[in-house]
Design a protein around this motif. Sequence first.
Motif, PDB file in Angstrom:
ATOM      1  N   PRO A   7      36.538 -20.199  51.987  1.00  0.00           N
ATOM      2  CA  PRO A   7      35.397 -21.883  51.424  1.00  0.00           C
ATOM      3  C   PRO A   7      34.601 -21.591  50.519  1.00  0.00           C
ATOM      4  CG  PRO A   7      34.004 -19.786  52.366  1.00  0.00           C
ATOM      5  CD  PRO A   7      35.635 -19.250  52.656  1.00  0.00           C
ATOM      6  N   GLY A   8      34.322 -22.776  49.219  1.00  0.00           N
ATOM      7  CA  GLY A   8      34.180 -22.664  48.193  1.00  0.00           C
ATOM      8  C   GLY A   8      33.585 -23.554  48.115  1.00  0.00           C
ATOM      9  N   SER A   9      32.896 -23.584  46.729  1.00  0.00           N
ATOM     10  CA  SER A   9      33.292 -25.319  45.830  1.00  0.00           C
ATOM     11  C   SER A   9      33.778 -25.778  44.779  1.00  0.00           C
ATOM     12  CB  SER A   9      32.094 -25.535  44.774  1.00  0.00           C
ATOM     13  OG  SER A   9      30.622 -24.944  45.825  1.00  0.00           O
ATOM     14  N   ALA A  36      34.426 -27.051  50.411  1.00  0.00           N
ATOM     15  CA  ALA A  36      33.389 -27.783  50.975  1.00  0.00           C
ATOM     16  C   ALA A  36      32.094 -28.620  50.304  1.00  0.00           C
ATOM     17  CB  ALA A  36      31.587 -26.646  50.461  1.00  0.00           C
ATOM     18  N   ASN A  38      29.532 -31.129  51.301  1.00  0.00           N
ATOM     19  CA  ASN A  38      28.635 -31.013  51.491  1.00  0.00           C
ATOM     20  C   ASN A  38      27.873 -31.045  49.748  1.00  0.00           C
ATOM     21  OD1 ASN A  38      28.597 -30.143  53.748  1.00  0.00           O
ATOM     22  ND2 ASN A  38      27.839 -29.260  53.393  1.00  0.00           N
ATOM     23  N   PHE A  69      36.044 -29.502  54.071  1.00  0.00           N
ATOM     24  CA  PHE A  69      35.135 -29.973  55.269  1.00  0.00           C
ATOM     25  C   PHE A  69      34.036 -30.347  55.090  1.00  0.00           C
ATOM     26  CE2 PHE A  69      32.631 -25.569  55.352  1.00  0.00           C
ATOM     27  CZ  PHE A  69      32.638 -24.786  54.123  1.00  0.00           C
ATOM     28  N   GLY A  71      29.276 -30.138  56.464  1.00  0.00           N
ATOM     29  CA  GLY A  71      28.281 -29.207  57.520  1.00  0.00           C
ATOM     30  C   GLY A  71      28.681 -27.624  57.150  1.00  0.00           C
ATOM     31  N   LEU A  72      28.390 -27.701  58.634  1.00  0.00           N
ATOM     32  CA  LEU A  72      28.361 -25.922  57.894  1.00  0.00           C
ATOM     33  C   LEU A  72      29.489 -25.273  57.791  1.00  0.00           C
ATOM     34  CD1 LEU A  72      25.126 -25.267  60.919  1.00  0.00           C
ATOM     35  CD2 LEU A  72      25.214 -24.616  58.445  1.00  0.00           C
ATOM     36  N   LEU A  73      29.790 -23.953  57.776  1.00  0.00           N
ATOM     37  CA  LEU A  73      30.587 -23.401  57.608  1.00  0.00           C
ATOM     38  C   LEU A  73      31.416 -22.764  58.886  1.00  0.00           C
ATOM     39  CD1 LEU A  73      33.909 -21.311  56.025  1.00  0.00           C
ATOM     40  CD2 LEU A  73      31.909 -20.251  55.584  1.00  0.00           C
ATOM     41  N   ARG A  87      35.532 -14.371  50.702  1.00  0.00           N
ATOM     42  CA  ARG A  87      34.788 -14.282  49.133  1.00  0.00           C
ATOM     43  C   ARG A  87      35.248 -13.247  48.527  1.00  0.00           C
ATOM     44  NH1 ARG A  87      32.727 -19.170  48.367  1.00  0.00           N
ATOM     45  NH2 ARG A  87      30.799 -18.223  47.491  1.00  0.00           N
ATOM     46  N   TYR A  97      23.528 -13.310  46.865  1.00  0.00           N
ATOM     47  CA  TYR A  97      23.783 -14.225  47.956  1.00  0.00           C
ATOM     48  C   TYR A  97      24.600 -14.285  48.565  1.00  0.00           C
ATOM     49  CZ  TYR A  97      26.224 -19.193  47.417  1.00  0.00           C
ATOM     50  OH  TYR A  97      26.982 -20.103  47.732  1.00  0.00           O
ATOM     51  N   MET A 101      25.175 -14.613  52.699  1.00  0.00           N
ATOM     52  CA  MET A 101      25.547 -15.420  53.137  1.00  0.00           C
ATOM     53  C   MET A 101      26.364 -15.203  54.902  1.00  0.00           C
ATOM     54  SD  MET A 101      27.585 -18.399  51.183  1.00  0.00           S
ATOM     55  CE  MET A 101      28.576 -17.893  50.785  1.00  0.00           C
ATOM     56  N   MET A 104      23.490 -14.460  57.231  1.00  0.00           N
ATOM     57  CA  MET A 104      23.634 -15.893  58.049  1.00  0.00           C
ATOM     58  C   MET A 104      24.625 -16.478  59.165  1.00  0.00           C
ATOM     59  SD  MET A 104      21.640 -18.146  58.825  1.00  0.00           S
ATOM     60  CE  MET A 104      20.241 -18.176  58.150  1.00  0.00           C
ATOM     61  N   ASN A 105      25.777 -16.344  58.633  1.00  0.00           N
ATOM     62  CA  ASN A 105      26.852 -16.911  58.857  1.00  0.00           C
ATOM     63  C   ASN A 105      27.258 -16.645  60.237  1.00  0.00           C
ATOM     64  OD1 ASN A 105      27.733 -19.153  57.607  1.00  0.00           O
ATOM     65  ND2 ASN A 105      29.014 -17.674  56.087  1.00  0.00           N
TER      66      ASN A 105
END
Length: 158
Positions: A7-9, A36, A38, A69, A71-73, A87, A97, A101, A104-105
């Motif tokens: 995932p990424g921007s 992402a 978002n 996608f 929302g949340l990963l 990643r 960071y 992440m 948290m995931n």
Amino acid sequence: MRTVIYPGSFDPVHHGHLEVIERASRLCDEVVVAVASNSEKNALFTSAERVALLEETTTHISNCKITSFQGLLVDFFRQTEANAVVRGLRAVSDFEYEFQMALMNRSLNIDLETIFLVPSQERIFLSSRIIKEVARLEGDISELVPAVVKDAVWKKFH
Ligand code: PNS
């Protein structure tokens, strides 16, 4: 079937990202590169444009699929039934960071494993933010991104 999500921007994709996709593609059956959407608000490229640039620059990687996608990963991870998230880890500055992440995931989904891949030394300094800054100020980014990305960035700024 081993599937990983990257995932990424990807705003925009650069050679460092492509190296991570290539490395991941050798470790599993399928790499799902997930933009992402978002992060659309402050992005240079729309989510659809970022997907299109990724598609154009990954044609040489047969087991890679590009998508986006919302929302949340963790939710996307569940829907995809993937085995892990990948990643890129460039430097110590990324670590805090990325660590936050990953934890948290995992706290949101105990099955979500994060795998870090390290790009080669000459790509370690690459970031989409810096590439955009250089291009905006008319610097040469041709060594940092594929030609199609360079043209697309150039069109946005000039
Ligand atoms: O390329 P980036 O901007 O470093 O990627 C960050 C990204 C998109 C992977 C991260 O922000 C993300 O997973 N966003 C989706 C929303 C989410 O799940 N946020 C909580 C992550 S702890």
